[in-house]
Design a protein around this motif. Structure first.
Motif, PDB file in Angstrom:
ATOM      1  N   HIS A 273       0.865  -1.185   0.000  1.00 28.63           N
ATOM      2  CA  HIS A 273       0.000   0.000   0.000  1.00 28.63           C
ATOM      3  C   HIS A 273       0.901   1.234   0.000  1.00 28.63           C
ATOM      4  O   HIS A 273       1.754   1.379   0.889  1.00 28.63           O
ATOM      5  CB  HIS A 273      -0.909   0.005   1.225  1.00 28.63           C
ATOM      6  N   LEU A 274       0.744   2.106  -0.984  1.00 31.06           N
ATOM      7  CA  LEU A 274       1.631   3.254  -1.139  1.00 31.06           C
ATOM      8  C   LEU A 274       0.908   4.566  -0.869  1.00 31.06           C
ATOM      9  O   LEU A 274      -0.264   4.734  -1.215  1.00 31.06           O
ATOM     10  CB  LEU A 274       2.209   3.289  -2.560  1.00 31.06           C
ATOM     11  N   ILE A 275       1.657   5.484  -0.277  1.00 37.98           N
ATOM     12  CA  ILE A 275       1.240   6.885  -0.144  1.00 37.98           C
ATOM     13  C   ILE A 275       2.221   7.704  -0.965  1.00 37.98           C
ATOM     14  O   ILE A 275       3.436   7.620  -0.740  1.00 37.98           O
ATOM     15  CB  ILE A 275       1.295   7.366   1.322  1.00 37.98           C
ATOM     16  N   THR A 276       1.758   8.477  -1.925  1.00 38.59           N
ATOM     17  CA  THR A 276       2.643   9.364  -2.682  1.00 38.59           C
ATOM     18  C   THR A 276       2.418  10.797  -2.221  1.00 38.59           C
ATOM     19  O   THR A 276       1.302  11.173  -1.863  1.00 38.59           O
ATOM     20  CB  THR A 276       2.395   9.266  -4.202  1.00 38.59           C
ATOM     21  N   VAL A 277       3.477  11.588  -2.236  1.00 38.19           N
ATOM     22  CA  VAL A 277       3.380  12.956  -1.730  1.00 38.19           C
ATOM     23  C   VAL A 277       2.890  13.935  -2.795  1.00 38.19           C
ATOM     24  O   VAL A 277       2.701  15.112  -2.514  1.00 38.19           O
ATOM     25  CB  VAL A 277       4.717  13.443  -1.140  1.00 38.19           C
ATOM     26  N   SER A 278       2.697  13.455  -4.021  1.00 40.73           N
ATOM     27  CA  SER A 278       2.083  14.275  -5.061  1.00 40.73           C
ATOM     28  C   SER A 278       1.308  13.373  -6.003  1.00 40.73           C
ATOM     29  O   SER A 278       1.593  12.173  -6.122  1.00 40.73           O
ATOM     30  CB  SER A 278       3.127  15.090  -5.841  1.00 40.73           C
ATOM     31  N   LYS A 279       0.322  13.950  -6.671  1.00 37.79           N
ATOM     32  CA  LYS A 279      -0.474  13.188  -7.632  1.00 37.79           C
ATOM     33  C   LYS A 279       0.375  12.804  -8.839  1.00 37.79           C
ATOM     34  O   LYS A 279       0.145  11.768  -9.463  1.00 37.79           O
ATOM     35  CB  LYS A 279      -1.682  14.012  -8.067  1.00 37.79           C
ATOM     36  N   GLY A 280       1.370  13.636  -9.150  1.00 37.52           N
ATOM     37  CA  GLY A 280       2.249  13.338 -10.272  1.00 37.52           C
ATOM     38  C   GLY A 280       2.992  12.036 -10.084  1.00 37.52           C
ATOM     39  O   GLY A 280       3.152  11.254 -11.030  1.00 37.52           O
ATOM     40  N   ILE A 281       3.464  11.770  -8.870  1.00 39.48           N
ATOM     41  CA  ILE A 281       4.159  10.510  -8.591  1.00 39.48           C
ATOM     42  C   ILE A 281       3.192   9.341  -8.715  1.00 39.48           C
ATOM     43  O   ILE A 281       3.533   8.288  -9.278  1.00 39.48           O
ATOM     44  CB  ILE A 281       4.809  10.550  -7.196  1.00 39.48           C
ATOM     45  N   ALA A 282       1.973   9.506  -8.200  1.00 34.51           N
ATOM     46  CA  ALA A 282       0.971   8.441  -8.302  1.00 34.51           C
ATOM     47  C   ALA A 282       0.662   8.137  -9.771  1.00 34.51           C
ATOM     48  O   ALA A 282       0.552   6.970 -10.165  1.00 34.51           O
ATOM     49  CB  ALA A 282      -0.300   8.843  -7.564  1.00 34.51           C
ATOM     50  N   ASN A 283       0.539   9.180 -10.583  1.00 36.78           N
ATOM     51  CA  ASN A 283       0.255   8.986 -12.009  1.00 36.78           C
ATOM     52  C   ASN A 283       1.401   8.263 -12.705  1.00 36.78           C
ATOM     53  O   ASN A 283       1.187   7.398 -13.554  1.00 36.78           O
ATOM     54  CB  ASN A 283       0.008  10.341 -12.685  1.00 36.78           C
ATOM     55  N   GLU A 284       2.636   8.616 -12.343  1.00 40.35           N
ATOM     56  CA  GLU A 284       3.795   7.963 -12.945  1.00 40.35           C
ATOM     57  C   GLU A 284       3.807   6.463 -12.632  1.00 40.35           C
ATOM     58  O   GLU A 284       4.059   5.632 -13.517  1.00 40.35           O
ATOM     59  CB  GLU A 284       5.083   8.604 -12.419  1.00 40.35           C
ATOM     60  N   ILE A 285       3.524   6.114 -11.385  1.00 41.92           N
ATOM     61  CA  ILE A 285       3.508   4.707 -10.990  1.00 41.92           C
ATOM     62  C   ILE A 285       2.483   3.933 -11.811  1.00 41.92           C
ATOM     63  O   ILE A 285       2.753   2.826 -12.292  1.00 41.92           O
ATOM     64  CB  ILE A 285       3.221   4.581  -9.481  1.00 41.92           C
ATOM     65  N   ALA A 286       1.315   4.551 -12.001  1.00 47.05           N
ATOM     66  CA  ALA A 286       0.260   3.889 -12.770  1.00 47.05           C
ATOM     67  C   ALA A 286       0.623   3.774 -14.249  1.00 47.05           C
ATOM     68  O   ALA A 286       0.374   2.742 -14.883  1.00 47.05           O
ATOM     69  CB  ALA A 286      -1.046   4.657 -12.608  1.00 47.05           C
ATOM     70  N   GLU A 287       1.224   4.823 -14.807  1.00 47.84           N
ATOM     71  CA  GLU A 287       1.515   4.856 -16.242  1.00 47.84           C
ATOM     72  C   GLU A 287       2.682   3.939 -16.611  1.00 47.84           C
ATOM     73  O   GLU A 287       2.647   3.244 -17.622  1.00 47.84           O
ATOM     74  CB  GLU A 287       1.830   6.296 -16.668  1.00 47.84           C
ATOM     75  N   VAL A 288       3.732   3.939 -15.793  1.00 49.32           N
ATOM     76  CA  VAL A 288       4.933   3.171 -16.122  1.00 49.32           C
ATOM     77  C   VAL A 288       4.738   1.685 -15.837  1.00 49.32           C
ATOM     78  O   VAL A 288       5.158   0.820 -16.614  1.00 49.32           O
ATOM     79  CB  VAL A 288       6.161   3.717 -15.367  1.00 49.32           C
ATOM     80  N   GLY A 289       4.126   1.375 -14.711  1.00 47.94           N
ATOM     81  CA  GLY A 289       3.860  -0.010 -14.373  1.00 47.94           C
ATOM     82  C   GLY A 289       5.064  -0.797 -13.881  1.00 47.94           C
ATOM     83  O   GLY A 289       5.004  -2.024 -13.767  1.00 47.94           O
ATOM     84  N   ARG A 290       6.151  -0.120 -13.568  1.00 49.25           N
ATOM     85  CA  ARG A 290       7.339  -0.822 -13.058  1.00 49.25           C
ATOM     86  C   ARG A 290       7.039  -1.456 -11.701  1.00 49.25           C
ATOM     87  O   ARG A 290       7.532  -2.543 -11.391  1.00 49.25           O
ATOM     88  CB  ARG A 290       8.508   0.154 -12.932  1.00 49.25           C
ATOM     89  N   VAL A 291       6.261  -0.742 -10.889  1.00 51.91           N
ATOM     90  CA  VAL A 291       5.858  -1.230  -9.578  1.00 51.91           C
ATOM     91  C   VAL A 291       4.362  -1.540  -9.621  1.00 51.91           C
ATOM     92  O   VAL A 291       3.580  -0.751 -10.160  1.00 51.91           O
ATOM     93  CB  VAL A 291       6.160  -0.176  -8.496  1.00 51.91           C
ATOM     94  N   GLN A 292       3.978  -2.673  -9.060  1.00 46.78           N
ATOM     95  CA  GLN A 292       2.577  -3.088  -9.027  1.00 46.78           C
ATOM     96  C   GLN A 292       2.096  -3.095  -7.569  1.00 46.78           C
ATOM     97  O   GLN A 292       2.150  -4.129  -6.901  1.00 46.78           O
ATOM     98  CB  GLN A 292       2.425  -4.479  -9.654  1.00 46.78           C
ATOM     99  N   PRO A 293       1.657  -1.940  -7.059  1.00 51.64           N
ATOM    100  CA  PRO A 293       1.260  -1.872  -5.650  1.00 51.64           C
ATOM    101  C   PRO A 293      -0.140  -2.437  -5.416  1.00 51.64           C
ATOM    102  O   PRO A 293      -0.929  -2.599  -6.355  1.00 51.64           O
ATOM    103  CB  PRO A 293       1.292  -0.366  -5.376  1.00 51.64           C
TER     104      PRO A 293
END
Length: 365
Positions: A152-172
């Motif tokens: 379960h991840l907490i990101t400090v900005s929406k931009g980081i959350a969007n990057e995680i979703a778009e890139v898919g390197r990490v599957q939280p």
């Protein structure tokens, strides 16, 4: 909701943004009547510990490379036993918050729950930077990032959350954004204090360590192109390198480097303008602090953070990365006229008590 026991785990308290953020969160939780405990892996502490906050250190000062490939298993076992011992003394922790790569790598293997990993910076930008240091450095960081899989991840900005979703390197398992907490009234109070050696006239300010990410080269090139000849105050950690770089761009005589300041806020408040020239950020604290004390800001539109801070009428003071001409033009404009900083929408979203409340809601998730 009162008296909740929360563990905040982090690499060290050696300085830096994540450490400051978690100390602010912990201090606010204490003020709200809760019982946060800082679980610090290594005994390196440069920050002042707020009163009433319980801090515990796990590994000795002589224990190095605790997250090394061959040492991870032993380190995790020691961490598990240490946490069990703390819970026997103080009671069960109802929530664990893990911060930074080393801590995430170990905490995600301990089996503690509920556990949330706080992502303070762009995963992809950090990996790209690490790749330049060689394959070993890159693979070591990649291993730490991969530990976020299924978490379960907490990101400090929406931009980081969007990057995680778009890139898919990490599957939280889940991702949500909670902005960093700011003690706005305290910042404003500290900004009103006197400070020695403040420049007597007007000046521009940049706050941040001297590192490639911060792109002082872009800042100096922009300073050279500005119509307004104001000096630039740098609150940074490496005066020698900063001066050498400024000399390369012909602006050495316009750069003032007063050294480390325990209270930077009078310097920020006294400036006509704060400039951020970074290639990437997580949620750049200094932009919010500057707006909080009424100092206009101009920033590069790096992928994470600034566009979430400079919204509405402030959006036009976002400029493309690595574009000194655009940065110079925006700084000149900001010195001429700038919207009221008090109207910055971000200031209504980052108050420490409100942010602490969002973390407390994780207890009922």
């Amino acid at each position: 909701m009162t008296g909740r026991r929360i563990a905040i785990a982090i690499d060290s308290l050696a300085g830096g943004g994540a450490e400051k953020v978690m100390l602010t969160l912990a201090s606010t939780l204490v003020e709200l009547g809760h019982e946060p405990h800082l679980l610090v892996l290594q005994q390196d502490c440069h920050h002042e510990i707020p009163p009433g906050l319980q801090v515990h250190f796990c590994f000795g000062g002589d224990e190095r490379n605790i997250d090394g490939f061959w040492r991870t298993r032993g380190s995790v076992q020691k961490l598990q036993q240490w946490i069990t011992g703390l819970e026997e003394r103080f009671g069960k922790f109802e929530l664990f918050l893990s911060n930074l790569d080393k801590t995430n790598l170990l905490m995600t293997r301990t089996g503690v729950a509920p556990l949330y990993c706080v992502v303070h910076n762009s995963i992809e930008e950090e990996l790209q930077r690490q790749r330049k240091l060689g394959p070993f450095a890159y693979l070591s960081m990649l291993r730490a990032k991969k530990s976020l899989n299924g978490q379960h991840l907490i990101t400090v900005s929406k931009g980081i959350a969007n990057e995680i979703a778009e890139v898919g390197r990490v599957q939280p398992a889940s991702v949500q954004t909670i902005y960093n907490p700011f003690e706005l009234e305290k910042i404003q109070h500290q900004a009103s204090q006197t400070a020695d050696a403040l420049p007597k006239g007007d000046y521009i300010i940049h706050v941040g360590r001297f590192a490639r990410q911060k792109r002082h080269d872009v800042l100096f090139a922009a300073l050279k192109q500005m119509r307004n000849p104001l000096p630039l105050v740098l609150l940074c950690n490496n005066k020698k390198k900063a001066i050498k770089s400024a000399r390369k761009f012909g602006v050495e005589d316009r750069v003032i480097i007063p050294g480390f300041q325990t209270n930077p806020y009078p310097w920020i408040k006294g400036a006509r303008l704060l400039a951020l020239s970074s290639d990437y950020e997580g949620l750049p604290t200094v932009l919010i602090e500057s707006l909080a004390v009424g100092t206009p800001v101009v920033s590069t539109d790096c992928r994470h953070g600034p566009k979430e801070i400079l919204t509405g009428a402030l959006r036009r003071f976002l400029v493309p990365r690595r574009d000194p001409a655009a940065l110079a033009m925006a700084m000149d404009e900001a010195l001429t006229h700038y919207p009221d900083c008090d109207d910055a929408e971000i200031l209504t979203q980052v108050g420490a008590a409100a942010v602490a409340g969002k973390y407390l809601k994780l207890l009922t998730a």
